[in-house]
Design a protein around this motif. Structure first.
Motif, PDB file in Angstrom:
ATOM      1  N   ASN A   1       0.826  -1.210   0.000  1.00 64.68           N
ATOM      2  CA  ASN A   1       0.000   0.000   0.000  1.00 64.68           C
ATOM      3  C   ASN A   1       0.859   1.258   0.000  1.00 64.68           C
ATOM      4  O   ASN A   1       0.540   2.241  -0.673  1.00 64.68           O
ATOM      5  N   ALA A   2       1.973   1.223   0.738  1.00 63.52           N
ATOM      6  CA  ALA A   2       2.869   2.382   0.781  1.00 63.52           C
ATOM      7  C   ALA A   2       3.513   2.630  -0.578  1.00 63.52           C
ATOM      8  O   ALA A   2       3.658   3.780  -1.011  1.00 63.52           O
ATOM      9  N   VAL A   3       3.892   1.556  -1.260  1.00 60.66           N
ATOM     10  CA  VAL A   3       4.497   1.688  -2.595  1.00 60.66           C
ATOM     11  C   VAL A   3       3.489   2.313  -3.566  1.00 60.66           C
ATOM     12  O   VAL A   3       3.826   3.237  -4.321  1.00 60.66           O
ATOM     13  N   ILE A   4       2.255   1.839  -3.527  1.00 61.36           N
ATOM     14  CA  ILE A   4       1.214   2.379  -4.413  1.00 61.36           C
ATOM     15  C   ILE A   4       0.934   3.834  -4.085  1.00 61.36           C
ATOM     16  O   ILE A   4       0.858   4.682  -4.981  1.00 61.36           O
ATOM     17  N   ALA A   5       0.804   4.152  -2.807  1.00 57.15           N
ATOM     18  CA  ALA A   5       0.514   5.528  -2.391  1.00 57.15           C
ATOM     19  C   ALA A   5       1.642   6.476  -2.792  1.00 57.15           C
ATOM     20  O   ALA A   5       1.390   7.588  -3.270  1.00 57.15           O
ATOM     21  N   ALA A   6       2.878   6.045  -2.607  1.00 57.01           N
ATOM     22  CA  ALA A   6       4.017   6.887  -2.974  1.00 57.01           C
ATOM     23  C   ALA A   6       4.001   7.160  -4.478  1.00 57.01           C
ATOM     24  O   ALA A   6       4.202   8.307  -4.910  1.00 57.01           O
ATOM     25  N   LYS A   7       3.747   6.133  -5.251  1.00 59.05           N
ATOM     26  CA  LYS A   7       3.692   6.293  -6.709  1.00 59.05           C
ATOM     27  C   LYS A   7       2.566   7.252  -7.092  1.00 59.05           C
ATOM     28  O   LYS A   7       2.752   8.138  -7.916  1.00 59.05           O
ATOM     29  N   ASN A   8       1.388   7.074  -6.478  1.00 61.38           N
ATOM     30  CA  ASN A   8       0.239   7.943  -6.770  1.00 61.38           C
ATOM     31  C   ASN A   8       0.506   9.405  -6.423  1.00 61.38           C
ATOM     32  O   ASN A   8      -0.065  10.305  -7.036  1.00 61.38           O
ATOM     33  N   CYS A   9       1.381   9.620  -5.433  1.00 60.54           N
ATOM     34  CA  CYS A   9       1.702  10.989  -5.002  1.00 60.54           C
ATOM     35  C   CYS A   9       2.936  11.543  -5.701  1.00 60.54           C
ATOM     36  O   CYS A   9       3.409  12.633  -5.358  1.00 60.54           O
ATOM     37  N   GLY A  10       3.493  10.798  -6.641  1.00 54.59           N
ATOM     38  CA  GLY A  10       4.624  11.286  -7.422  1.00 54.59           C
ATOM     39  C   GLY A  10       5.970  11.158  -6.739  1.00 54.59           C
ATOM     40  O   GLY A  10       6.939  11.802  -7.147  1.00 54.59           O
ATOM     41  N   ILE A  11       6.069  10.337  -5.723  1.00 53.78           N
ATOM     42  CA  ILE A  11       7.350  10.140  -5.031  1.00 53.78           C
ATOM     43  C   ILE A  11       8.141   9.088  -5.802  1.00 53.78           C
ATOM     44  O   ILE A  11       7.662   7.968  -6.012  1.00 53.78           O
ATOM     45  N   THR A  12       9.336   9.455  -6.229  1.00 52.13           N
ATOM     46  CA  THR A  12      10.148   8.552  -7.040  1.00 52.13           C
ATOM     47  C   THR A  12      11.118   7.723  -6.217  1.00 52.13           C
ATOM     48  O   THR A  12      11.591   6.693  -6.680  1.00 52.13           O
TER      49      THR A  12
END
Length: 79
Positions: free
Chosen positions: A19-30
């Motif tokens: 979930n953290a990986v998906i959320a980071a991606k959705n928020c533009g964190i590379t």
């Protein structure tokens, strides 16, 4: 922003990391989301129950799994 998930020995901890990986991606964190499973390393954060979530060195959740939406909100609140 550096995001670290704590715990990887149970299904809840593994799902919390996903979930953290998906959320980071959705928020533009590379930057990749790191996972720490070693209890001695986890205890350095003062966390005694997993799953846990750390953002920029601050524990934002411990002992419970967060949804993608909850993690996205935490990320947006810290940006």
């Amino acid at each position: 922003m550096k995001i670290v998930t704590l715990g990887n020995c149970c299904k809840k901890s593994q799902k919390n990391h996903e979930n953290a990986v998906i959320a980071a991606k959705n928020c533009g964190i590379t930057e990749p989301v790191e996972s720490i499973g070693d209890m001695s390393e986890i205890m350095k954060y003062g966390v005694m129950a997993t799953p846990g979530l750390v953002m920029d060195g601050k524990v934002v959740a411990a002992g419970r799994m967060l949804s993608v939406e909850q993690i996205e909100k935490l990320i947006k609140d810290r940006q």
